[in-house]
Design an enzyme around this catalytic site. Structure first.
Site, PDB file in Angstrom:
ATOM      1  N   GLU A 114      41.051 -24.459   2.724  1.00  0.00           N
ATOM      2  CA  GLU A 114      41.834 -23.699   1.754  1.00  0.00           C
ATOM      3  C   GLU A 114      43.197 -24.358   1.566  1.00  0.00           C
ATOM      4  O   GLU A 114      43.556 -25.299   2.292  1.00  0.00           O
ATOM      5  CB  GLU A 114      41.980 -22.245   2.210  1.00  0.00           C
ATOM      6  CG  GLU A 114      40.644 -21.526   2.295  1.00  0.00           C
ATOM      7  CD  GLU A 114      40.731 -20.084   2.754  1.00  0.00           C
ATOM      8  OE1 GLU A 114      39.715 -19.375   2.650  1.00  0.00           O
ATOM      9  OE2 GLU A 114      41.811 -19.662   3.218  1.00  0.00           O
ATOM     10  N   HIS A 236      49.008 -13.693  -4.362  1.00  0.00           N
ATOM     11  CA  HIS A 236      47.814 -14.535  -4.402  1.00  0.00           C
ATOM     12  C   HIS A 236      47.671 -15.085  -5.815  1.00  0.00           C
ATOM     13  O   HIS A 236      47.791 -14.343  -6.785  1.00  0.00           O
ATOM     14  CB  HIS A 236      46.567 -13.736  -4.011  1.00  0.00           C
ATOM     15  CG  HIS A 236      45.410 -14.607  -3.646  1.00  0.00           C
ATOM     16  ND1 HIS A 236      44.704 -15.330  -4.576  1.00  0.00           N
ATOM     17  CD2 HIS A 236      44.842 -14.905  -2.444  1.00  0.00           C
ATOM     18  CE1 HIS A 236      43.760 -16.019  -3.972  1.00  0.00           C
ATOM     19  NE2 HIS A 236      43.819 -15.781  -2.675  1.00  0.00           N
ATOM     20  N   ARG A 282      49.968 -21.286  -1.469  1.00  0.00           N
ATOM     21  CA  ARG A 282      49.855 -20.203  -2.441  1.00  0.00           C
ATOM     22  C   ARG A 282      51.130 -19.972  -3.248  1.00  0.00           C
ATOM     23  O   ARG A 282      51.069 -19.637  -4.428  1.00  0.00           O
ATOM     24  CB  ARG A 282      49.462 -18.911  -1.727  1.00  0.00           C
ATOM     25  CG  ARG A 282      48.038 -18.916  -1.250  1.00  0.00           C
ATOM     26  CD  ARG A 282      47.713 -17.672  -0.459  1.00  0.00           C
ATOM     27  NE  ARG A 282      46.311 -17.678  -0.053  1.00  0.00           N
ATOM     28  CZ  ARG A 282      45.763 -16.765   0.721  1.00  0.00           C
ATOM     29  NH1 ARG A 282      46.500 -15.767   1.191  1.00  0.00           N
ATOM     30  NH2 ARG A 282      44.494 -16.822   1.048  1.00  0.00           N
ATOM     31  N   HIS A 343      49.868  -9.811  -2.689  1.00  0.00           N
ATOM     32  CA  HIS A 343      48.731  -9.987  -1.782  1.00  0.00           C
ATOM     33  C   HIS A 343      49.053  -9.722  -0.315  1.00  0.00           C
ATOM     34  O   HIS A 343      48.281  -9.081   0.389  1.00  0.00           O
ATOM     35  CB  HIS A 343      48.199 -11.408  -1.937  1.00  0.00           C
ATOM     36  CG  HIS A 343      46.994 -11.723  -1.106  1.00  0.00           C
ATOM     37  ND1 HIS A 343      45.810 -11.026  -1.230  1.00  0.00           N
ATOM     38  CD2 HIS A 343      46.773 -12.653  -0.143  1.00  0.00           C
ATOM     39  CE1 HIS A 343      44.911 -11.515  -0.380  1.00  0.00           C
ATOM     40  NE2 HIS A 343      45.481 -12.492   0.302  1.00  0.00           N
ATOM     41  N   ARG A 378      52.807 -17.460   4.121  1.00  0.00           N
ATOM     42  CA  ARG A 378      51.664 -17.482   5.039  1.00  0.00           C
ATOM     43  C   ARG A 378      50.647 -18.532   4.630  1.00  0.00           C
ATOM     44  O   ARG A 378      50.231 -18.600   3.476  1.00  0.00           O
ATOM     45  CB  ARG A 378      50.990 -16.101   5.056  1.00  0.00           C
ATOM     46  CG  ARG A 378      49.722 -16.071   5.898  1.00  0.00           C
ATOM     47  CD  ARG A 378      49.150 -14.680   5.971  1.00  0.00           C
ATOM     48  NE  ARG A 378      48.600 -14.216   4.708  1.00  0.00           N
ATOM     49  CZ  ARG A 378      47.361 -14.461   4.276  1.00  0.00           C
ATOM     50  NH1 ARG A 378      46.545 -15.209   4.990  1.00  0.00           N
ATOM     51  NH2 ARG A 378      46.940 -13.974   3.123  1.00  0.00           N
TER      52      ARG A 378
END
Length: 525
Positions: A114, A236, A282, A343, A378
């Site tokens: 990811e 997100h 992100r 998110h 994060r």
């Protein structure tokens, strides 16, 4: 008065893991404001980050975490969590979690990659990891004789020494409203754990379930706990944009497996924003999408993975494939309309490496807590990992600490309140809060926008406090009370940060300061 050894507020991965790790030696109550499996953990699609492959290393996972955190991660916390990741995964496998297997890898499991990760290290159960994990743990919780589950109970407030007039600020339990019977229970416990998740519902658009109303953060603050880094709300990048697809997330793993972000005319845009393109962290991807949408007046952008076969998509993303198809979107033939949405709450109640807060006998785990792992942003799939590692750490600390003496606690006092004559104020205030937080405290901020939000929050705070003081409590009122307080903490934190770092981007302070300092707020006495 209900009495237990342990009171766990919240039934996500952190709460259920902690309960199972303590249940053989303690009597436990889990309170959850809806049913057992309603919460953010069960919605998690991507998976859990851990160094499992021989091609990967702890040092690289730590560095990826620190890089994503933009200088604000606590290196000691990052090392602690990542070093304890494999034992956490092994424990889940031992519980029976059906992670996706792959005989062609050195681990025996399929690992995906990811955004922000340098290797494939995300272990998953297809694209519904949270559901698989929670279903497995919930069955164990329901079968354990030492665990009492109280569904449809919403915590009102913690019972602390400060509120009882004591010189030492211990936590003795909590008051909780049974939302089905409208009765308030007094729950006493030797140790209380806040595991209530984040605060995504403070925003108009979110990937979070309706339960994510900042309850634990607000209760912890009112009890005397410091909170940190509340300005860092992760948006997100890819939430499904469709009128009938409330809060449906398109997993980061879709980009990890080759998904490409495009404008409506088919032009790819991420390489112009970051050399890592779709695999950038992100915050960068969300800001890029926000920039393109505002620049071009778009309602959404598109995530295209139609170059993959139907067989590949059905094998790797069965939930996403089926959900999109039910809405008339065949992801094997057409791109997916997406928008950013709130998110993850990177800040929260300040804890140490044992999950302990500033209040004795009160712990916080999961998204409610600020451990120092996430910093200013994060890293994908570190969230479920944090839940697991700190559930284990808190359990060890609780078992190693002598139990405090339970004391008689005052019952909830409703003698001076009445039934509300009009509840429309709650729904109106809720809608107003979420709209102006989206408009003024979103992906891109200015000081003037933040000040406007702060002014409106103060007005709402006054109205809600008056309402709370005069009328019987309801679940909607309690959630709104917590949301407004959490919104205030977010705005206070954002106004105090005079730079742009990670998830906090200010047009008035576009540069990043050379020294990274966490924002720590302390409740007044």
């Amino acid at each position: 008065m209900l009495q237990f050894d342990i009171l766990i507020i919240g039934s996500g991965l952190a709460g259920l893991s902690l309960a199972l790790k303590l249940a053989d030696k303690r009597k436990i109550a889990i309170i959850t404001k809806k049913s057992l499996l309603e919460g953010a953990s069960v919605w998690a699609q991507g998976g859990i980050a851990a160094v499992l492959s021989q091609e990967d290393s702890l040092a690289e996972h730590i560095q990826d975490t620190l890089t994503a955190g933009a200088g604000l991660c606590d290196p000691a916390t990052a090392r602690y969590v990542i070093e304890h990741a494999k034992p956490a995964i092994d424990w889940l496998i031992g519980q029976g979690v059906p992670f996706t297997r792959d005989a062609n890898t050195d681990t025996g499991y399929h690992l995906t990659r990811e955004g922000g990760h340098s290797h494939r290290r995300i272990i998953h159960a297809a694209d519904a990891t949270g559901h698989a994990v929670q279903e497995t743990l919930a069955s164990k919780v329901l079968a354990h004789p030492n665990i009492t589950l109280l569904e449809h109970y919403i915590a009102i407030d913690l019972i602390t020494g400060n509120k009882l007039g004591h010189t030492h600020n211990h936590c003795y339990g909590a008051y909780a409203l049974n939302s089905l019977s409208d009765e308030v229970s007094t729950i006493a416990a030797h140790d209380t754990i806040l595991a209530t998740g984040g605060a995504g519902k403070v925003y108009l658009y979110t990937t979070n379930p309706d339960t994510a109303t900042g309850d634990g953060i607000a209760m912890g603050w009112r009890a005397g706990c410091r909170v940190a880094n509340m300005e860092f709300i992760q948006f997100h990048p890819t939430c499904l944009y469709h009128p009938h697809a409330k809060s449906f997330l398109i997993s980061e793993a879709v980009r990890g497996e080759g998904g490409i972000l495009k404008l409506p005319d088919g032009t790819r845009f991420m390489p112009a924003h970051d050399e890592r393109a779709e695999l950038a962290p992100r915050d960068i991807v969300a800001r890029a999408i926000d920039f393109e949408m505002k620049k071009r007046g778009l309602d959404c952008v598109y995530l295209d993975i139609s170059h993959k076969s139907v067989e590949f998509l059905q094998a790797h993303f069965p939930t996403i494939y089926a959900r999109c198809l039910s809405l008339g979107i065949d992801i094997a033939r057409q791109p997916i309309p997406v928008v950013p949405a709130a998110h993850y709450t990177c800040g929260g109640i300040v804890t140490d490496l044992h999950g302990r807060t500033d209040v004795a006998n009160l712990y916080a785990v999961g998204e409610t807590a600020h451990t120092g792992l996430h910093g200013a942003n994060r890293l994908a799939s570190n969230s479920l990992l944090e839940c697991m590692v700190f559930a284990e750490a808190a359990a060890r600390d609780i078992l190693a600490t002598p139990q405090s003496q339970l004391i008689p606690l005052p019952q909830w006092d409703e003698s001076r309140v009445t039934d509300a004559d009009e509840e429309i104020i709650i729904s109106h205030n809720w809608a107003e809060l979420r709209q102006f937080m989206w408009d003024y405290v979103g992906i891109v901020r200015t000081t003037k926008r933040l000040q406007r939000a702060q002014h409106r929050i103060r007005l709402l705070h006054e109205e809600i406090n008056e309402y709370y003081a005069n009328f019987h409590v309801t679940a909607d009122l309690l959630e709104l009370r917590n949301l407004v307080l959490t919104a205030d903490l977010i705005v206070q934190s954002a106004l105090s940060r005079h730079e742009s770092r990670g998830l906090h981007y200010s047009k008035d302070y576009p540069d990043m300061l050379p020294l990274a300092v966490s924002t720590v707020l302390t409740p007044s006495a």
